[in-house]
Motif scaffolding. Structure first.
Motif, PDB file in Angstrom:
ATOM      1  N   GLY A   1      66.610  47.486  34.430  1.00 33.67           N
ATOM      2  CA  GLY A   1      66.284  46.166  33.909  1.00 33.67           C
ATOM      3  C   GLY A   1      65.304  46.270  32.755  1.00 33.67           C
ATOM      4  O   GLY A   1      64.508  47.209  32.690  1.00 33.67           O
ATOM      5  N   ASN A   2      65.384  45.333  31.826  1.00 33.83           N
ATOM      6  CA  ASN A   2      64.433  45.256  30.721  1.00 33.83           C
ATOM      7  C   ASN A   2      63.218  44.467  31.196  1.00 33.83           C
ATOM      8  O   ASN A   2      63.324  43.277  31.483  1.00 33.83           O
ATOM      9  N   HIS A   3      62.073  45.138  31.286  1.00 31.95           N
ATOM     10  CA  HIS A   3      60.849  44.522  31.804  1.00 31.95           C
ATOM     11  C   HIS A   3      60.016  43.944  30.667  1.00 31.95           C
ATOM     12  O   HIS A   3      59.835  44.593  29.642  1.00 31.95           O
ATOM     13  N   THR A   4      59.499  42.750  30.881  1.00 25.19           N
ATOM     14  CA  THR A   4      58.618  42.093  29.920  1.00 25.19           C
ATOM     15  C   THR A   4      57.469  41.461  30.682  1.00 25.19           C
ATOM     16  O   THR A   4      57.690  40.758  31.673  1.00 25.19           O
ATOM     17  N   LEU A   5      56.255  41.706  30.224  1.00 19.99           N
ATOM     18  CA  LEU A   5      55.050  41.122  30.808  1.00 19.99           C
ATOM     19  C   LEU A   5      54.580  40.020  29.874  1.00 19.99           C
ATOM     20  O   LEU A   5      54.406  40.249  28.678  1.00 19.99           O
ATOM     21  N   VAL A   6      54.398  38.818  30.404  1.00 21.84           N
ATOM     22  CA  VAL A   6      54.004  37.669  29.591  1.00 21.84           C
ATOM     23  C   VAL A   6      52.750  37.047  30.187  1.00 21.84           C
ATOM     24  O   VAL A   6      52.723  36.717  31.372  1.00 21.84           O
ATOM     25  N   ASN A   7      51.708  36.911  29.370  1.00 25.83           N
ATOM     26  CA  ASN A   7      50.516  36.161  29.755  1.00 25.83           C
ATOM     27  C   ASN A   7      50.644  34.783  29.139  1.00 25.83           C
ATOM     28  O   ASN A   7      50.843  34.659  27.928  1.00 25.83           O
ATOM     29  N   LEU A   8      50.540  33.750  29.964  1.00 21.88           N
ATOM     30  CA  LEU A   8      50.755  32.399  29.480  1.00 21.88           C
ATOM     31  C   LEU A   8      49.787  31.415  30.106  1.00 21.88           C
ATOM     32  O   LEU A   8      49.192  31.689  31.138  1.00 21.88           O
ATOM     33  N   THR A   9      49.645  30.279  29.450  1.00 24.48           N
ATOM     34  CA  THR A   9      48.859  29.174  29.964  1.00 24.48           C
ATOM     35  C   THR A   9      49.821  28.015  30.162  1.00 24.48           C
ATOM     36  O   THR A   9      50.634  27.719  29.285  1.00 24.48           O
ATOM     37  N   LEU A  10      49.729  27.355  31.326  1.00 22.75           N
ATOM     38  CA  LEU A  10      50.687  26.317  31.671  1.00 22.75           C
ATOM     39  C   LEU A  10      50.013  25.290  32.577  1.00 22.75           C
ATOM     40  O   LEU A  10      49.189  25.661  33.412  1.00 22.75           O
ATOM     41  N   PRO A  11      50.347  24.005  32.418  1.00 17.44           N
ATOM     42  CA  PRO A  11      49.830  23.017  33.364  1.00 17.44           C
ATOM     43  C   PRO A  11      50.321  23.347  34.774  1.00 17.44           C
ATOM     44  O   PRO A  11      51.477  23.739  34.963  1.00 17.44           O
ATOM     45  N   SER A  12      49.444  23.199  35.745  1.00 19.00           N
ATOM     46  CA  SER A  12      49.772  23.616  37.106  1.00 19.00           C
ATOM     47  C   SER A  12      50.961  22.861  37.702  1.00 19.00           C
ATOM     48  O   SER A  12      51.674  23.401  38.545  1.00 19.00           O
ATOM     49  N   ASP A  13      51.212  21.638  37.229  1.00 22.75           N
ATOM     50  CA  ASP A  13      52.334  20.877  37.782  1.00 22.75           C
ATOM     51  C   ASP A  13      53.672  21.234  37.127  1.00 22.75           C
ATOM     52  O   ASP A  13      54.716  20.722  37.529  1.00 22.75           O
ATOM     53  N   LYS A  14      53.684  22.136  36.143  1.00 22.38           N
ATOM     54  CA  LYS A  14      54.917  22.523  35.442  1.00 22.38           C
ATOM     55  C   LYS A  14      55.438  23.904  35.862  1.00 22.38           C
ATOM     56  O   LYS A  14      56.459  24.356  35.368  1.00 22.38           O
ATOM     57  N   VAL A  15      54.737  24.553  36.777  1.00 23.07           N
ATOM     58  CA  VAL A  15      55.154  25.889  37.223  1.00 23.07           C
ATOM     59  C   VAL A  15      56.535  25.834  37.880  1.00 23.07           C
ATOM     60  O   VAL A  15      57.388  26.699  37.637  1.00 23.07           O
ATOM     61  N   LYS A  16      56.779  24.806  38.674  1.00 25.10           N
ATOM     62  CA  LYS A  16      58.090  24.672  39.325  1.00 25.10           C
ATOM     63  C   LYS A  16      59.209  24.574  38.299  1.00 25.10           C
ATOM     64  O   LYS A  16      60.272  25.147  38.489  1.00 25.10           O
ATOM     65  N   ASP A  17      58.953  23.845  37.211  1.00 31.12           N
ATOM     66  CA  ASP A  17      59.972  23.696  36.176  1.00 31.12           C
ATOM     67  C   ASP A  17      60.274  25.023  35.487  1.00 31.12           C
ATOM     68  O   ASP A  17      61.428  25.332  35.196  1.00 31.12           O
ATOM     69  N   LEU A  18      59.243  25.819  35.230  1.00 28.28           N
ATOM     70  CA  LEU A  18      59.453  27.119  34.596  1.00 28.28           C
ATOM     71  C   LEU A  18      60.189  28.066  35.546  1.00 28.28           C
ATOM     72  O   LEU A  18      61.082  28.803  35.122  1.00 28.28           O
ATOM     73  N   ARG A  19      59.854  28.027  36.810  1.00 25.48           N
ATOM     74  CA  ARG A  19      60.562  28.867  37.790  1.00 25.48           C
ATOM     75  C   ARG A  19      62.023  28.455  37.903  1.00 25.48           C
ATOM     76  O   ARG A  19      62.906  29.303  38.041  1.00 25.48           O
ATOM     77  N   ALA A  20      62.287  27.152  37.824  1.00 20.46           N
ATOM     78  CA  ALA A  20      63.675  26.669  37.865  1.00 20.46           C
ATOM     79  C   ALA A  20      64.450  27.178  36.655  1.00 20.46           C
ATOM     80  O   ALA A  20      65.612  27.583  36.782  1.00 20.46           O
ATOM     81  N   TYR A  21      63.814  27.180  35.482  1.00 17.70           N
ATOM     82  CA  TYR A  21      64.468  27.718  34.283  1.00 17.70           C
ATOM     83  C   TYR A  21      64.818  29.191  34.478  1.00 17.70           C
ATOM     84  O   TYR A  21      65.935  29.621  34.163  1.00 17.70           O
ATOM     85  N   CYS A  22      63.868  29.972  34.978  1.00 18.23           N
ATOM     86  CA  CYS A  22      64.115  31.409  35.190  1.00 18.23           C
ATOM     87  C   CYS A  22      65.238  31.634  36.189  1.00 18.23           C
ATOM     88  O   CYS A  22      66.033  32.559  36.046  1.00 18.23           O
ATOM     89  N   LYS A  23      65.295  30.786  37.196  1.00 16.20           N
ATOM     90  CA  LYS A  23      66.305  30.939  38.241  1.00 16.20           C
ATOM     91  C   LYS A  23      67.721  30.702  37.718  1.00 16.20           C
ATOM     92  O   LYS A  23      68.653  31.391  38.125  1.00 16.20           O
ATOM     93  N   ILE A  24      67.885  29.762  36.784  1.00 17.00           N
ATOM     94  CA  ILE A  24      69.235  29.455  36.300  1.00 17.00           C
ATOM     95  C   ILE A  24      69.641  30.269  35.076  1.00 17.00           C
ATOM     96  O   ILE A  24      70.800  30.254  34.689  1.00 17.00           O
ATOM     97  N   SER A  25      68.694  30.983  34.480  1.00 12.46           N
ATOM     98  CA  SER A  25      69.005  31.791  33.307  1.00 12.46           C
ATOM     99  C   SER A  25      69.894  32.972  33.708  1.00 12.46           C
ATOM    100  O   SER A  25      69.550  33.738  34.603  1.00 12.46           O
TER     101      SER A  25
END
Length: 97
Positions: A60-84
């Motif tokens: 697998g191609n590994h990528t490490l990302v440091n990010l800042t995100l509103p705490s209530d938007k984490v679910k939305d980002l995880r949902a994006y990763c899940k469907i990608s």
């Protein structure tokens, strides 16, 4: 909604071309920005062998990302990763202060 710092490890499909890999990472960054966050650092770690098979794939191609995100938007980002389709696995943790 509080902005928090997260660290994400994104494991992408090994058969992606360089252009597809760059496009996938750009789309991830755009998604973070659209959710009200920002990318602090992206570190591509290259193709590595996985500890266990995922969908019969051993690399697998590994990528490490440091990010800042509103705490209530984490679910939305995880949902994006899940469907990608390009994403094999993703891990996101809250960085300690």
């Amino acid at each position: 909604m509080e902005l928090r710092k997260y660290e994400a490890i994104h494991i992408l499909h090994p058969h992606l071309s360089e252009e597809e890999l760059v496009a996938t990472l750009a789309k991830f960054e755009d998604t973070v920005k659209n959710l009200g966050g920002s990318i602090e650092k992206t570190e591509r770690q290259g193709k590595r062998k996985l500890v266990f098979r995922v969908k019969k794939i051993v690399d697998g191609n590994h990528t490490l990302v440091n990010l800042t995100l509103p705490s209530d938007k984490v679910k939305d980002l995880r949902a994006y990763c899940k469907i990608s389709e390009s994403t094999l696995r993703y891990f996101m943790v809250l960085k300690s202060a």
